[in-house]
Design an enzyme around this catalytic site. Sequence first.
Site, mmCIF file in Angstrom:
data_model
loop_
_atom_site.group_PDB
_atom_site.id
_atom_site.type_symbol
_atom_site.label_atom_id
_atom_site.label_comp_id
_atom_site.label_asym_id
_atom_site.label_seq_id
_atom_site.Cartn_x
_atom_site.Cartn_y
_atom_site.Cartn_z
ATOM 1 N N GLU A 111 1.118 -1.308 -0.212
ATOM 2 C CA GLU A 111 0.318 -0.120 0.218
ATOM 3 C C GLU A 111 1.103 1.119 0.132
ATOM 4 O O GLU A 111 2.390 1.027 0.580
ATOM 5 C CB GLU A 111 -1.013 -0.203 1.227
ATOM 6 N N ASP A 124 2.195 9.991 3.792
ATOM 7 C CA ASP A 124 2.676 11.250 4.624
ATOM 8 C C ASP A 124 1.354 12.058 5.551
ATOM 9 O O ASP A 124 0.748 13.441 4.845
ATOM 10 C CB ASP A 124 3.222 11.765 4.179
ATOM 11 N N TYR A 141 -6.080 1.998 6.885
ATOM 12 C CA TYR A 141 -5.531 1.180 6.837
ATOM 13 C C TYR A 141 -5.238 -0.159 7.237
ATOM 14 O O TYR A 141 -4.634 -1.279 7.145
ATOM 15 C CB TYR A 141 -3.871 1.563 5.925
ATOM 16 N N CYS A 185 5.869 47.653 -5.008
ATOM 17 C CA CYS A 185 6.236 48.502 -6.651
ATOM 18 C C CYS A 185 5.215 49.477 -7.105
ATOM 19 O O CYS A 185 4.031 48.777 -7.243
ATOM 20 C CB CYS A 185 7.332 48.251 -7.805
HETATM 21 S S1 IVH Z 1 0.761 0.280 8.889
HETATM 22 C C1 IVH Z 1 2.300 -1.566 12.077
HETATM 23 N N1 IVH Z 1 -0.412 1.640 6.809
HETATM 24 O O1 IVH Z 1 3.818 5.248 8.855
HETATM 25 C C2 IVH Z 1 1.924 -0.999 11.344
HETATM 26 N N2 IVH Z 1 0.829 2.460 8.351
HETATM 27 O O2 IVH Z 1 5.150 5.002 10.489
HETATM 28 C C3 IVH Z 1 1.259 0.192 11.407
HETATM 29 N N3 IVH Z 1 1.031 5.212 7.725
HETATM 30 O O3 IVH Z 1 2.354 5.790 11.487
HETATM 31 C C4 IVH Z 1 1.163 1.095 10.263
HETATM 32 N N4 IVH Z 1 0.405 4.680 5.737
HETATM 33 O O4 IVH Z 1 0.458 6.482 10.306
HETATM 34 C C5 IVH Z 1 0.228 1.406 7.901
HETATM 35 N N5 IVH Z 1 -0.897 2.333 4.735
HETATM 36 C C6 IVH Z 1 0.148 2.043 6.203
HETATM 37 C C7 IVH Z 1 0.574 3.574 6.150
HETATM 38 C C8 IVH Z 1 0.738 3.707 7.000
HETATM 39 C C9 IVH Z 1 1.169 6.003 6.505
HETATM 40 C C10 IVH Z 1 1.933 5.568 8.091
HETATM 41 C C11 IVH Z 1 1.442 5.534 9.810
HETATM 42 C C12 IVH Z 1 1.979 4.885 11.091
HETATM 43 C C13 IVH Z 1 3.255 5.472 9.936
HETATM 44 C C14 IVH Z 1 4.263 4.182 10.646
#
Ligand code: IVH
Length: 678
Positions: free
Chosen positions: A125, A129, A235, A436
């Site tokens: 996936e 950000d 997600y 200006c």
């Molecule tokens: S899974 C243990 N899926 O990335 C897995 N996280 O560095 C939990 N994030 O704080 C996260 N897109 O908020 C997952 N498709 C995605 C994501 C995602 C962004 C963020 C998430 C988490 C951070 C982890």
Amino acid sequence: MSASGPPAQATKRAAELRTEIGDHDRAYYVDDDPRIGDDAYDALLDELRTLEAEHPELLTADSPTQRVAGGTRPSDRFVQVRHLEPMLSLGNARGADEFRAWEQRLHNRLRSLDIAPGELRFVSEPKIDGIAISLLYENGEFVRGATRGDGTIGEDVTHNLRTIEAIPPAIDDPPTKIEVRGEIYFPRGAFAELNEQRASEGLSTFANPRNATAGTIRQLDPEITASRPLSIWCYGTGAREGIEFATHSEELEWLRSHGFKVQGDVGEHETADEIVERCQWWEQRRESLDFEIDGCVVKVDQRGLWRELGVTGREPRWAVAWKFPPITATTRLNKVVWNVGRTGRLLPFAMLEPVHVGGVTVSTATLHNEEDLARKDAREGDEVVVTRAGDVIPQVIAPLIQRREGRRLRRAKPPKKCPACGTETIKPEDSVWTICPNRRGCPGQNFQLVKHFRGAMDIEGLGEKNAMRFLDQGLIGDPASIYDLSAERVAELDGFGETSANALIVEIERSKRSPFGRVLYALGLPGIGYVNANAIAEHFGSMDALLAADADAITEVEGIGPILAEQLREELADEAVLELIDRLRERGLRFELSAAERRAESGPLEGKTFVLTGTLPELSRDEATRMIRRAGGKVTGSVSKNTDYLVAGDSPGTKLAKAEEVGTEILDEDGLRAVLAG
Ligand code: IVH
């Protein structure tokens, strides 16, 4: 390492890094005003980590490298809540080699656990950000939403999350309890508009969509959140009661079928090669998306294996984040140079020591405007953090003040004479801008205005290069003179023939039929982006009605506050602007809504003005607005004595009190439906 301890230089640098990281933490977590991007922050943390690894004596218990990964204590502005299940972070893989190494470790681990790897499947996936959020549903009701915080305890921001249309207030066929996890984000297009508007209102701008999301979701006033179009990608889930998922793909499907926004491009894979290809595909698409991604998340699909594989620290072994290369870099700001903008403001930009950012060499970057420059305090000679994303102009985010190391650097000041026409610049007493004043005669201002106008009117064949060439060669002088171009004159130019010249003139003629909203936007008035221009056009119906309106009446338009309204009023009293409007009008451009647009406005609610507040049980704000407009009603942003109805949902905010004060009729969703039904 020597017996006499680490070299003095390393000790000094480690101390500097800790101070610098501490300052950024405060700016990010306490002041809500981050000064550098995540990549630049990570680079500082990495440098410190490396130093501490090389010289373990330098390691202190309070070093930022020793904190639980990602995040810090939540601020006390919000109620703190404990997540039912912790929100984990992810280990990183930078590129294909590191990813393959992770996959190898995963196989080794499975082998050591005596699990046959044969059936291993993965899901990929995009890594959004934005800001991580957990949404708690009890018996189908959205009861609480919280930020990630330190992963265990987050901040209760339910009041703000309720204003986000993409978050269902209730779900059908629910389990007893479920925490839905996702990432809130600010769509890129809307972000650019928000910044444009804030800059024109003299407010500070956000460095990137993520910071704008953080600033919006942590607002105390939900009305502010409601006025910004945040969205979410979900997600996964946290704690659950009354439901189980065998695989992650099943979990995503459940979310999707229960009304949550889930990425459509989730990949399912069996081999590392497939995943590498997929992550590279995402990286290529990165800049064409309406949301920012900083990598790709790869997860083992079978949830049964999650338990077996477990977690190290806060990072699960069953998932990894393939991180894209940074789009920020640090370089020296050699010189601050000034340009004149389309409305006469002097705008600073940075001449940089060339640096590689996101695959491109960058040597100039915008410093936005005079006020932003003063606030950031970037000075010639500073080391600065630079970022670039997509086709957006590279920007200087912040200077690294610690790296001045005692050098005295001067603040850059706007020039005394306009760099384009030499006219003496002025700074009106109550203004933060140096301008200006040669509004009509300055070739620099004209150049910028023509550039904006052609972009806004989107005339096929009149690309930026051609428009600038016509301007240089005196074929056009201002936006209106584009409509005086003749096919004969154009055909004489290099690169044009009779056919292409004729085609261009046809396109220019066609652009005269552009709707009033687009023409208003093309005028390039400060703070009036495409969305605002269309809202104004729809509200007033014609340029004449707009010209006759005072600032108060302009604030009735959704999204226009008093400062912007006042500024627009002043602009519309400026002779140069009025002359341009007249010249465009004479050439047949539209300065009123078309008959078809007006027809959409007449209906049973004609003349009735509505204001919406809070979250309605079923209708999104957008749906309610469209339904009212379709019935001929008007929707404005704030309650006044001219408001006929306030439609109030959950968490209504200050508009409800105002409506009660002025005696506006208050409707709930059913009431609205009844009024719509006549
Ligand atoms: S899974 C243990 N899926 O990335 C897995 N996280 O560095 C939990 N994030 O704080 C996260 N897109 O908020 C997952 N498709 C995605 C994501 C995602 C962004 C963020 C998430 C988490 C951070 C982890």
